[in-house]
Design a protein around this motif. Sequence first.
Motif, mmCIF file in Angstrom:
data_model
loop_
_atom_site.group_PDB
_atom_site.id
_atom_site.type_symbol
_atom_site.label_atom_id
_atom_site.label_comp_id
_atom_site.label_asym_id
_atom_site.label_seq_id
_atom_site.Cartn_x
_atom_site.Cartn_y
_atom_site.Cartn_z
ATOM 1 N N VAL A 2 -9.836 4.952 2.719
ATOM 2 C CA VAL A 2 -9.042 3.717 2.620
ATOM 3 C C VAL A 2 -9.286 2.864 3.849
ATOM 4 O O VAL A 2 -9.309 3.362 4.976
ATOM 5 N N GLN A 3 -9.457 1.577 3.621
ATOM 6 C CA GLN A 3 -9.591 0.623 4.725
ATOM 7 C C GLN A 3 -8.531 -0.471 4.572
ATOM 8 O O GLN A 3 -8.261 -0.938 3.472
ATOM 9 N N LEU A 4 -7.960 -0.839 5.711
ATOM 10 C CA LEU A 4 -7.053 -1.983 5.783
ATOM 11 C C LEU A 4 -7.711 -3.009 6.702
ATOM 12 O O LEU A 4 -7.985 -2.708 7.863
ATOM 13 N N VAL A 5 -7.954 -4.200 6.175
ATOM 14 C CA VAL A 5 -8.636 -5.234 6.951
ATOM 15 C C VAL A 5 -7.707 -6.415 7.136
ATOM 16 O O VAL A 5 -7.256 -7.026 6.161
ATOM 17 N N GLU A 6 -7.441 -6.733 8.403
ATOM 18 C CA GLU A 6 -6.533 -7.821 8.743
ATOM 19 C C GLU A 6 -7.306 -9.094 9.043
ATOM 20 O O GLU A 6 -8.456 -9.048 9.485
ATOM 21 N N ALA A 23 -5.652 -6.654 3.686
ATOM 22 C CA ALA A 23 -6.094 -6.228 2.364
ATOM 23 C C ALA A 23 -6.553 -4.779 2.393
ATOM 24 O O ALA A 23 -7.378 -4.395 3.236
ATOM 25 N N GLY A 24 -6.038 -4.007 1.475
ATOM 26 C CA GLY A 24 -6.425 -2.611 1.362
ATOM 27 C C GLY A 24 -7.530 -2.433 0.333
ATOM 28 O O GLY A 24 -7.565 -3.116 -0.686
ATOM 29 N N SER A 25 -8.449 -1.506 0.634
ATOM 30 C CA SER A 25 -9.528 -1.204 -0.306
ATOM 31 C C SER A 25 -9.897 0.270 -0.190
ATOM 32 O O SER A 25 -9.496 0.946 0.754
ATOM 33 N N GLY A 26 -10.671 0.755 -1.178
ATOM 34 C CA GLY A 26 -11.077 2.152 -1.170
ATOM 35 C C GLY A 26 -10.316 2.959 -2.202
ATOM 36 O O GLY A 26 -9.902 2.455 -3.230
ATOM 37 N N SER A 27 -10.086 4.217 -1.873
ATOM 38 C CA SER A 27 -9.488 5.165 -2.820
ATOM 39 C C SER A 27 -7.961 5.060 -2.850
ATOM 40 O O SER A 27 -7.251 5.976 -2.467
ATOM 41 N N ILE A 28 -7.485 3.932 -3.345
ATOM 42 C CA ILE A 28 -6.036 3.688 -3.395
ATOM 43 C C ILE A 28 -5.533 3.875 -4.815
ATOM 44 O O ILE A 28 -5.971 3.177 -5.717
ATOM 45 N N PHE A 29 -4.625 4.832 -5.001
ATOM 46 C CA PHE A 29 -3.965 4.972 -6.301
ATOM 47 C C PHE A 29 -2.723 4.091 -6.344
ATOM 48 O O PHE A 29 -2.508 3.356 -7.300
ATOM 49 N N ASN A 96 0.163 -1.689 8.370
ATOM 50 C CA ASN A 96 0.323 -0.278 8.034
ATOM 51 C C ASN A 96 0.630 -0.163 6.559
ATOM 52 O O ASN A 96 1.337 -1.005 5.998
ATOM 53 N N ALA A 97 0.105 0.888 5.937
ATOM 54 C CA ALA A 97 0.393 1.115 4.520
ATOM 55 C C ALA A 97 0.534 2.605 4.260
ATOM 56 O O ALA A 97 -0.215 3.413 4.821
ATOM 57 N N GLU A 98 1.489 2.957 3.410
ATOM 58 C CA GLU A 98 1.671 4.343 2.956
ATOM 59 C C GLU A 98 0.961 4.462 1.609
ATOM 60 O O GLU A 98 1.416 3.896 0.622
ATOM 61 N N VAL A 99 -0.146 5.192 1.600
ATOM 62 C CA VAL A 99 -1.051 5.192 0.447
ATOM 63 C C VAL A 99 -1.082 6.553 -0.243
ATOM 64 O O VAL A 99 -1.216 7.591 0.418
ATOM 65 N N SER A 100 -0.960 6.520 -1.567
ATOM 66 C CA SER A 100 -1.235 7.707 -2.375
ATOM 67 C C SER A 100 -2.679 7.605 -2.873
ATOM 68 O O SER A 100 -3.063 6.585 -3.446
ATOM 69 N N LEU A 101 -3.461 8.658 -2.647
ATOM 70 C CA LEU A 101 -4.883 8.600 -2.995
ATOM 71 C C LEU A 101 -5.160 8.976 -4.447
ATOM 72 O O LEU A 101 -6.179 8.561 -5.025
#
Length: 124
Positions: A2-6, A23-29, A96-101
């Motif tokens: 997961v990447q977060l790009v500001e 913006a979040g990208s990658g393996s985000i469920f 910051n983000a709390e991500v479920s993969l």
Amino acid sequence: QVQLVESGGGLVQPGGSLRLSCAGSGSIFSINAMGWYRQAPGKQRELVAAITSGGNTNYLDSVKGRFTIARDNAKNTVYLQMNSLKPEDTAVYYCNAEVSLDGLGYPPTFYDYWGQGTQVTVSS
């Protein structure tokens, strides 16, 4: 992963405005809470604003009425609109983000991810 790009930081005069995006990208469920933190030189990192997946928000007292946090769940993006900026708002801002993969588990496991930081400088 997961990447977060500001984006959106910069130099602004007191009383001015800036809008930060992350913006979040990658393996985000799915994403639970998202937030913005900041860290000024010589100070600890502090929570500026946070927003839940349902849209509930909370703010640092010193930014209430000046900053607004919002999110676009379809784009995995969180925003921070900053108005009436003051010199004391100068800091590096991190999202910051709390991500479920994978969405597995009951409840699902959420992992903390951070952006790389963007500099906000308020000065005349």
